[in-house]
Enzyme design. Sequence first.
Site, PDB file in Angstrom:
ATOM      1  N   ASP A  13      41.687  14.242   4.964  1.00 51.01           N
ATOM      2  CA  ASP A  13      41.562  14.409   3.522  1.00 51.01           C
ATOM      3  C   ASP A  13      42.170  13.378   2.809  1.00 51.01           C
ATOM      4  O   ASP A  13      43.389  13.689   2.901  1.00 51.01           O
ATOM      5  CB  ASP A  13      41.645  15.751   3.415  1.00 51.01           C
ATOM      6  CG  ASP A  13      40.874  16.377   2.045  1.00 51.01           C
ATOM      7  OD1 ASP A  13      40.364  15.799   1.339  1.00 51.01           O
ATOM      8  OD2 ASP A  13      40.573  17.599   1.929  1.00 51.01           O
ATOM      9  N   ASP A  14      41.564  12.717   1.982  1.00 49.18           N
ATOM     10  CA  ASP A  14      42.338  11.808   1.004  1.00 49.18           C
ATOM     11  C   ASP A  14      43.185  10.592   1.885  1.00 49.18           C
ATOM     12  O   ASP A  14      44.329  10.363   1.222  1.00 49.18           O
ATOM     13  CB  ASP A  14      43.254  12.727   0.220  1.00 49.18           C
ATOM     14  CG  ASP A  14      42.408  13.576  -1.012  1.00 49.18           C
ATOM     15  OD1 ASP A  14      41.117  13.799  -0.404  1.00 49.18           O
ATOM     16  OD2 ASP A  14      42.954  14.043  -1.922  1.00 49.18           O
ATOM     17  N   HIS A  41      37.587   9.928   1.625  1.00 51.99           N
ATOM     18  CA  HIS A  41      37.784   8.925   0.866  1.00 51.99           C
ATOM     19  C   HIS A  41      39.362   8.352   0.970  1.00 51.99           C
ATOM     20  O   HIS A  41      40.251   9.058   1.495  1.00 51.99           O
ATOM     21  CB  HIS A  41      37.427   9.216  -0.583  1.00 51.99           C
ATOM     22  CG  HIS A  41      37.981  10.570  -1.019  1.00 51.99           C
ATOM     23  ND1 HIS A  41      39.376  10.584  -1.639  1.00 51.99           N
ATOM     24  CD2 HIS A  41      37.608  11.800  -1.153  1.00 51.99           C
ATOM     25  CE1 HIS A  41      39.703  11.725  -1.914  1.00 51.99           C
ATOM     26  NE2 HIS A  41      38.715  12.615  -1.666  1.00 51.99           N
ATOM     27  N   CYS A  46      35.978  14.795  -2.668  1.00 51.99           N
ATOM     28  CA  CYS A  46      35.613  15.271  -1.540  1.00 51.99           C
ATOM     29  C   CYS A  46      34.277  15.878  -1.586  1.00 51.99           C
ATOM     30  O   CYS A  46      33.612  15.856  -0.307  1.00 51.99           O
ATOM     31  CB  CYS A  46      36.688  16.656  -1.444  1.00 51.99           C
ATOM     32  SG  CYS A  46      38.318  16.153  -1.600  1.00 51.99           S
ATOM     33  N   HIS A 106      33.682  21.360   0.748  1.00 48.75           N
ATOM     34  CA  HIS A 106      34.766  21.476  -0.218  1.00 48.75           C
ATOM     35  C   HIS A 106      34.985  22.951  -0.542  1.00 48.75           C
ATOM     36  O   HIS A 106      34.348  23.646  -1.385  1.00 48.75           O
ATOM     37  CB  HIS A 106      33.970  20.798  -1.337  1.00 48.75           C
ATOM     38  CG  HIS A 106      34.810  20.488  -2.603  1.00 48.75           C
ATOM     39  ND1 HIS A 106      35.903  19.838  -2.354  1.00 48.75           N
ATOM     40  CD2 HIS A 106      34.669  20.882  -3.868  1.00 48.75           C
ATOM     41  CE1 HIS A 106      36.634  19.683  -3.680  1.00 48.75           C
ATOM     42  NE2 HIS A 106      35.916  20.402  -4.326  1.00 48.75           N
TER      43      HIS A 106
HETATM   44 CA   LIG Z   1      39.277  14.621   0.117  1.00 45.09          CA
END
Ligand SMILES: [Ca+2]
Length: 480
Positions: A37-38, A316, A77, A131
Amino acid sequence: MLAMKLLPLATLASCLLILPPANAAGRKPNVLFIALDDLNDWIGCLGGHPLTKTPNLDRFAASGVLFRNAYCAAPSCNPSRTAVFTGLPPHRSGLYQNTQKLRDVLPDQELLPRYLSRQGYWSAGSGKLLHYVIDPQSWDDYYPDKAKDNPFPPTFNPPNRPISLALGGPWQYRETDWAALEMSDEEFGGDWRVTEWIGKQLQQPRDKPFFLACGIYRPHEPWFVPAKYFEPFPLESIRPGPGFKENDLDDVPAEGKRIARNRYFPHILEHKQWERGIQAYLASIHYADAMVGRVLDELERSPHRDNTIVVLWSDHGWHLGEKEHWQKFTPWRLSGRVPLILRVPEGVPGLPEGTRPGSVCDRPVSLVDLFRTLTDLCGLPPKADAGNRSLVPLLRDPAAEWPHAAITHLDHPENYAISTESWRYIHYRDGGEELYDLAADPHEWTNLAGKPEHAAKLAEMRKLAPGTIAPVRKTRITTQ
Ligand SMILES: [Ca+2]
Ligand SMILES: [Ca+2]
């Protein structure tokens, strides 16, 4: 004579009945699907930041195919993950924003785990995959508790927040904060529990092929991780990422400046937290990498090791001061480009030879293509509305011809970026444009959109935009 002729037929029929529900080559392959995530390109094998420490991601990349020009469908997300799990990009689904609820916008869409279950798979997941919901109807099993529709296991949350970054006002996400925690991985919980559960599933014998999805939450904020993950990054060693350049927004159109200047970076500078923030992001990546390592180690000693496709991706990227921005949600490469690694064992229906260790692919690909890629690899019928682009030709030959571009949509349908192997084009709803020559300018410092000598390239890139772009589809919930 008649009885003698019938006997082999009967025997053949009974043999057919006891064959497993798979093709003639054998059982369907399993899929281990690891989402981070991220996580931007600050991993060793992508060379994003010289200080980063990701030995497990790097060893996994060395065992399969590393995509060096992979892009998310959207730099946030919800739309990114929805695109992965439906096979529909935002410009087809109408889901562009974190505030749009998946089941309001797409009430009937079959997600990847349910699609595979209907084809004979056992689908299970843990941690953040969609999400902040599980979408229980899509899974056969989920940890911690499918019935509660909460994908997060217990995680230590320090008292007396914020710890490092003062709250600047109601505009600030309260999880934008960081600290080294004096505790063990197990005491911290979170991704350690997720990977513990995934590891146990990998050791179980199964009578069906599995789709096992592991959602690792770091390096998503808050950047709280056990202190040992901060140790390789002493504060005096911290430097900005290589993409940082003073006054980089000078040649960016007004809408790009508006998106970039979201108040976080000046606030972080004012509180003298830039280096500490970078340190905490590196520590959070190092922690996430260790969690990936736990899963890979469990797969190594699993009875399913030699019949399991492994896919690893991040939803992302992330800025830490580049283009005066802190966060995601931007059209630039640092937000849109993601780690993507696939490893395919031999004997898989869609790629019997498997992937070659140590392969790299520089073709521009999108995470939205994973759905079709997996159904092709597993020898399953493609989902009818999930697009027809498969990465299998690139897994077979990473240098294969690839005439496609990757589209990344922001939260407005007319704000998007188009990535080819060597160029990027950004289009804004007010008509503003950017054009970057990645070979000469990988950090997108020099906007060439207004230069007459690049007019032909600009026209060529404009033509790669989708012919039809869906409007934002309304949902019942309009605030986050
Ligand atoms: Ca994310
Ligand atoms: Ca610039």
